[in-house]
Write a protein that holds these residues in place. Sequence first.
Motif, PDB file in Angstrom:
ATOM      1  N   THR A  83    -114.610  30.566  29.038  1.00  0.00           N
ATOM      2  CA  THR A  83    -114.413  30.520  29.957  1.00  0.00           C
ATOM      3  C   THR A  83    -114.231  31.185  31.096  1.00  0.00           C
ATOM      4  O   THR A  83    -114.033  31.680  31.979  1.00  0.00           O
ATOM      5  N   PHE A  84    -112.604  30.758  30.840  1.00  0.00           N
ATOM      6  CA  PHE A  84    -112.062  31.075  32.011  1.00  0.00           C
ATOM      7  C   PHE A  84    -110.631  31.854  31.785  1.00  0.00           C
ATOM      8  O   PHE A  84    -109.999  31.571  30.804  1.00  0.00           O
ATOM      9  N   ASP A  85    -110.421  32.177  33.080  1.00  0.00           N
ATOM     10  CA  ASP A  85    -109.407  33.798  32.280  1.00  0.00           C
ATOM     11  C   ASP A  85    -107.860  33.341  33.209  1.00  0.00           C
ATOM     12  O   ASP A  85    -108.159  33.919  34.498  1.00  0.00           O
ATOM     13  N   VAL A  86    -107.372  32.231  32.970  1.00  0.00           N
ATOM     14  CA  VAL A  86    -105.998  31.725  33.485  1.00  0.00           C
ATOM     15  C   VAL A  86    -104.852  32.134  32.851  1.00  0.00           C
ATOM     16  O   VAL A  86    -105.136  32.289  31.807  1.00  0.00           O
TER      17      VAL A  86
ATOM     18  N   ALA B 223    -111.501  20.952  33.635  1.00  0.00           N
ATOM     19  CA  ALA B 223    -112.089  22.371  33.098  1.00  0.00           C
ATOM     20  C   ALA B 223    -112.986  22.758  33.298  1.00  0.00           C
ATOM     21  O   ALA B 223    -113.589  23.636  34.125  1.00  0.00           O
ATOM     22  N   ARG B 224    -113.817  21.711  33.464  1.00  0.00           N
ATOM     23  CA  ARG B 224    -114.816  22.640  33.079  1.00  0.00           C
ATOM     24  C   ARG B 224    -115.686  22.637  34.976  1.00  0.00           C
ATOM     25  O   ARG B 224    -116.307  23.502  34.995  1.00  0.00           O
ATOM     26  N   HIS B 225    -114.741  21.732  35.872  1.00  0.00           N
ATOM     27  CA  HIS B 225    -114.936  22.489  36.953  1.00  0.00           C
ATOM     28  C   HIS B 225    -114.368  23.301  37.281  1.00  0.00           C
ATOM     29  O   HIS B 225    -115.472  23.964  38.321  1.00  0.00           O
ATOM     30  N   GLY B 226    -113.578  23.468  37.122  1.00  0.00           N
ATOM     31  CA  GLY B 226    -113.584  25.569  37.020  1.00  0.00           C
ATOM     32  C   GLY B 226    -112.156  25.945  38.395  1.00  0.00           C
ATOM     33  O   GLY B 226    -112.129  27.157  38.731  1.00  0.00           O
ATOM     34  N   ASP B 227    -111.842  24.735  39.169  1.00  0.00           N
ATOM     35  CA  ASP B 227    -110.920  24.429  39.888  1.00  0.00           C
ATOM     36  C   ASP B 227    -108.995  24.844  39.748  1.00  0.00           C
ATOM     37  O   ASP B 227    -108.703  23.946  40.382  1.00  0.00           O
TER      38      ASP B 227
ATOM     39  N   ILE C 119    -110.939  26.717  26.175  1.00  0.00           N
ATOM     40  CA  ILE C 119    -110.807  26.669  27.890  1.00  0.00           C
ATOM     41  C   ILE C 119    -110.982  28.489  28.090  1.00  0.00           C
ATOM     42  O   ILE C 119    -111.459  28.608  29.017  1.00  0.00           O
TER      43      ILE C 119
END
Length: 267
Positions: free
Chosen positions: A203-206, A173-177, A200
């Motif tokens: 940091t990321f809104d998914v 997930a750290r790569h964010g793509d 996760i």
Amino acid sequence: MPQQQLIKQLPFLRRYARALLGSQKAGDGLVRDTLQAVLDGGVSVDPNVSSRVALYRAFHQVWGRRPVPDAGAGSAADQRLQQLNVGSRVALLLTAMEGFSFAETASILCVGVDEVEAQVIAAQAEIDQQLATRVLIIEDEWVIALDLKTLVSELGHEIVGVAPTHTKAVELARHGDFGLVLADIQLADGSSGIDAVTDILQTFDVPVIFITAFPDRLLTGERPEPTYLITKPFLSETVKATIAQALFFHQSKAEAAAAAAPSARIA
């Protein structure tokens, strides 16, 4: 049927009408027309079905007699919704957003269940074309992971990778793509998919879909609970439908939360 029962359903009908027509003004206008038609006897309210089904059926009878042009939608999610075929849009909203079963939706629209199923499938196909994304799978059972990779690929999405542990999930997930997470709960090294997802989402809104044999670990009756939960063993159709719903409605939910945030701070 007591009017009070119908009145309780009005907030839900207003939400539905807004999404269907693309603006609150157009939606509220059709809701008012529906209520007037019910009061005047222009449409009947079936006492043999639930008050919610009866009201939505009356709404669709009025809409069918006096079609209202679609209004311009504001948000990106609204614009995507308006691009759907009308039949697909109706089926998706009634089943996914309003939570009606296929049988209830068929009753509302006065069509067969097979027709509703076909429209939902069509809606999913349209959404898949609009919202192709990259998917992170958190799953330690490789047979299941392979099934999920196949299903996701069939929908036109790409796979970021498969993580069998908490550590590997965070690393990928750290790569964010990526734009979607499919997550198991109990992972290979005894770590938790819930903890991985929690990290996760800091940091990321998914959107996240939990796919698990242990739903009781998530459905505790306390908040927050996951919006999307599939129980193992799963049907491929269920996974595909849930992916479509998660991708389609995630942005609109995020926008609603952001709009509510200033009010919450003021309160």
